[in-house]
Design a protein around this motif. Structure first.
Motif, mmCIF file in Angstrom:
data_model
loop_
_atom_site.group_PDB
_atom_site.id
_atom_site.type_symbol
_atom_site.label_atom_id
_atom_site.label_comp_id
_atom_site.label_asym_id
_atom_site.label_seq_id
_atom_site.Cartn_x
_atom_site.Cartn_y
_atom_site.Cartn_z
ATOM 1 N N PRO A 105 -32.858 25.250 46.830
ATOM 2 C CA PRO A 105 -33.371 26.440 46.821
ATOM 3 C C PRO A 105 -34.810 26.311 47.091
ATOM 4 N N ASN A 106 -35.680 27.004 47.907
ATOM 5 C CA ASN A 106 -37.011 26.880 48.325
ATOM 6 C C ASN A 106 -37.688 27.929 47.462
ATOM 7 N N THR A 107 -38.071 27.642 45.906
ATOM 8 C CA THR A 107 -38.937 28.588 45.444
ATOM 9 C C THR A 107 -40.315 28.486 45.639
ATOM 10 N N ASP A 108 -40.582 27.184 45.715
ATOM 11 C CA ASP A 108 -42.145 27.062 46.342
ATOM 12 C C ASP A 108 -42.520 25.322 46.757
ATOM 13 N N TRP A 109 -41.775 25.108 47.587
ATOM 14 C CA TRP A 109 -41.806 23.787 48.208
ATOM 15 C C TRP A 109 -42.906 23.390 48.639
ATOM 16 N N GLU A 110 -43.540 22.351 48.119
ATOM 17 C CA GLU A 110 -45.022 22.092 48.467
ATOM 18 C C GLU A 110 -45.173 20.819 49.390
ATOM 19 N N ASP A 111 -44.245 19.614 49.116
ATOM 20 C CA ASP A 111 -44.461 18.301 49.770
ATOM 21 C C ASP A 111 -43.356 17.682 50.038
ATOM 22 N N VAL A 112 -43.084 16.733 50.877
ATOM 23 C CA VAL A 112 -42.201 15.885 51.105
ATOM 24 C C VAL A 112 -42.722 14.661 51.151
ATOM 25 N N VAL A 113 -42.162 13.392 50.599
ATOM 26 C CA VAL A 113 -42.321 12.005 50.680
ATOM 27 C C VAL A 113 -41.248 11.137 51.106
ATOM 28 N N ILE A 114 -41.483 10.008 51.423
ATOM 29 C CA ILE A 114 -40.311 8.855 51.607
ATOM 30 C C ILE A 114 -40.426 8.019 50.694
ATOM 31 N N ASP A 115 -39.214 7.468 49.985
ATOM 32 C CA ASP A 115 -39.415 6.197 49.231
ATOM 33 C C ASP A 115 -38.870 4.897 49.997
ATOM 34 N N ASP A 116 -39.007 3.753 49.040
ATOM 35 C CA ASP A 116 -38.698 2.501 49.579
ATOM 36 C C ASP A 116 -37.494 2.389 50.268
ATOM 37 N N ASP A 117 -36.296 3.259 49.921
ATOM 38 C CA ASP A 117 -34.951 3.023 50.371
ATOM 39 C C ASP A 117 -34.712 4.315 51.444
ATOM 40 N N ASP A 118 -35.912 4.772 51.986
ATOM 41 C CA ASP A 118 -35.856 5.941 53.193
ATOM 42 C C ASP A 118 -35.398 7.114 52.744
ATOM 43 N N ASN A 119 -35.048 7.323 51.354
ATOM 44 C CA ASN A 119 -34.745 8.918 51.005
ATOM 45 C C ASN A 119 -35.972 9.831 50.954
ATOM 46 N N LEU A 120 -35.633 10.982 51.345
ATOM 47 C CA LEU A 120 -36.805 11.712 51.468
ATOM 48 C C LEU A 120 -36.708 12.908 49.982
ATOM 49 N N TRP A 121 -38.001 12.860 49.434
ATOM 50 C CA TRP A 121 -38.279 13.626 48.138
ATOM 51 C C TRP A 121 -38.818 14.945 48.606
ATOM 52 N N ILE A 122 -38.477 16.080 48.118
ATOM 53 C CA ILE A 122 -38.882 17.278 48.306
ATOM 54 C C ILE A 122 -39.341 17.827 46.956
ATOM 55 N N GLY A 123 -40.741 18.005 46.888
ATOM 56 C CA GLY A 123 -41.447 18.617 45.723
ATOM 57 C C GLY A 123 -41.484 20.358 45.860
ATOM 58 N N ASP A 124 -40.555 20.877 44.849
ATOM 59 C CA ASP A 124 -40.645 22.072 44.735
ATOM 60 C C ASP A 124 -41.432 22.408 43.400
ATOM 61 N N ILE A 125 -42.782 22.019 43.717
ATOM 62 C CA ILE A 125 -43.749 21.895 42.564
ATOM 63 C C ILE A 125 -44.945 22.852 42.582
ATOM 64 N N GLY A 126 -44.781 24.015 43.489
ATOM 65 C CA GLY A 126 -45.775 24.899 43.485
ATOM 66 C C GLY A 126 -45.584 26.032 42.212
ATOM 67 N N ALA A 127 -46.727 26.331 41.288
ATOM 68 C CA ALA A 127 -46.598 27.128 40.283
ATOM 69 C C ALA A 127 -47.807 27.854 40.175
ATOM 70 N N ASN A 128 -48.292 28.764 40.951
ATOM 71 C CA ASN A 128 -49.441 29.469 40.865
ATOM 72 C C ASN A 128 -49.479 30.170 39.683
ATOM 73 N N ASP A 129 -48.283 30.476 39.208
ATOM 74 C CA ASP A 129 -48.484 31.408 38.047
ATOM 75 C C ASP A 129 -48.360 30.774 36.506
ATOM 76 N N CYS A 130 -48.325 29.238 36.758
ATOM 77 C CA CYS A 130 -48.496 28.319 35.788
ATOM 78 C C CYS A 130 -47.209 28.390 34.809
ATOM 79 N N VAL A 131 -46.369 28.877 35.130
ATOM 80 C CA VAL A 131 -45.082 29.101 34.378
ATOM 81 C C VAL A 131 -43.561 28.898 35.165
ATOM 82 N N SER A 132 -43.840 28.836 36.411
ATOM 83 C CA SER A 132 -42.604 28.699 37.093
ATOM 84 C C SER A 132 -42.090 27.358 36.893
#
Length: 312
Positions: A105-132
């Motif tokens: 679920p997309n709560t606050d997706w902020e970035d996507v990167v690719i690793d050495d095995d070509d997996n994609l990593w999605i960062g649901d790392i936004g926390a503007n309220d500093c508690v999410s």
């Protein structure tokens, strides 16, 4: 979608079209791609990464905005560029198709990167309220010209070890995969970076180790990317980007500490037609020093990293 995008010439069979990643191809940089082909079909772009398996293909995601069946949020969108920075259709004539991401679920997706095995990593790392709550999702890359979804193979909770008083974590918008490790930049003063230590068990919480912060006035970044030759580290905020020289002989934490300790070799603002692009996604074009950026207002930019002597 612009008229130019709707009337784009059909591309060659997928994988055969000249692309920005073809050795020796001349890339026209320094102009917003949106002027030549199309703006993004949905707002709130936040995160961009180049595919390794499919030359010319980039994935981007949204961090917010309204969601409909044609403009979902729990999805990864695709850009396919030719050697002249024109957008090519990816799937059945679509220039910017999307594929759903299941079980993320997309709560606050902020970035996507690719690793050495070509997996994609999605960062649901936004926390503007500093508690999410924040999560990392590892996904498998499907064939871009099919309707196959992205399948999540692991989910890891995360929280910054040094939140501000009264907070449970920090807000973040930029990630980086480097030398087998995942790094996350906090969106705060001097943009500190943390190395993610993945647990042995999937779905267990990760540890986050502080690595470095910028000596130069680089604050609240939303983009981080390293060139293929490892001589450039670029960071960007909503209106400006900074290019730092990097030592390709160094790796991991040492690579970042060295690059982040100096002044940028180039910095510039985004030439937004709207005046405020709000850039939140960016990636080096594979094999080049050109940078592709996407913005929340749907604009796309392809820019060179600039002369080494240009320090402002």
């Amino acid at each position: 979608m612009s008229a130019a995008a709707q009337t784009a010439k059909p591309a060659a069979p997928f994988g055969d079209t000249p692309s920005l990643t073809v050795p020796g191809a001349l890339v026209k940089a320094g102009q917003p791609i949106a002027i030549h082909t199309a703006d993004l079909p949905a707002s709130e772009a936040s995160g961009l990464v180049a595919s390794r398996r499919h030359p010319g293909v980039f994935y981007w995601l949204r961090d917010g905005g309204g969601a409909t069946s044609q403009r979902p949020r729990a999805a990864l969108w695709t850009i396919r560029l030719g050697e002249q920075a024109q957008a090519y259709p990816v799937r059945r004539g679509e220039n910017f198709p999307f594929a759903q991401v299941f079980e993320a679920p997309n709560t606050d997706w902020e970035d996507v990167v690719i690793d050495d095995d070509d997996n994609l990593w999605i960062g649901d790392i936004g926390a503007n309220d500093c508690v999410s709550k924040q999560y990392l999702y590892r996904t498998l890359e499907p064939e871009p010209d099919t309707d196959d979804p992205f399948m999540v193979t692991a989910k890891y909770p995360l929280a910054f070890p040094d939140p501000a008083p009264g907070c449970k974590t920090r807000n973040a918008e930029a990630m980086l995969w480097l030398d087998g490790e995942l790094y996350v930049f906090a969106k705060t003063a001097n943009s500190p970076v943390y190395r993610v230590v993945l647990p042995a068990e999937r779905n267990a919480p990760v540890a986050m180790l502080p690595v470095a912060k910028f000596d130069y006035a680089v604050n609240k970044i939303s983009v981080s990317t390293v060139s293929d030759d490892r001589t450039r580290l670029t960071l960007a905020g909503h209106a400006r980007y900074w290019v730092f020289a990097a030592d390709p002989a160094l790796t991991g934490d040492a690579f970042l500490r060295e690059a982040m300790s100096g002044k940028p070799v180039h910095t510039a603002t985004f030439d937004s037609a709207a005046g405020n692009a709000s850039v939140e996604g960016g990636s080096y074009v594979p094999g080049t020093h050109d940078l592709l950026f996407v913005a929340e207002n749907k604009e796309i930019f392809l820019v060179p990293d600039g002369p080494a002597a240009d320090v402002r």
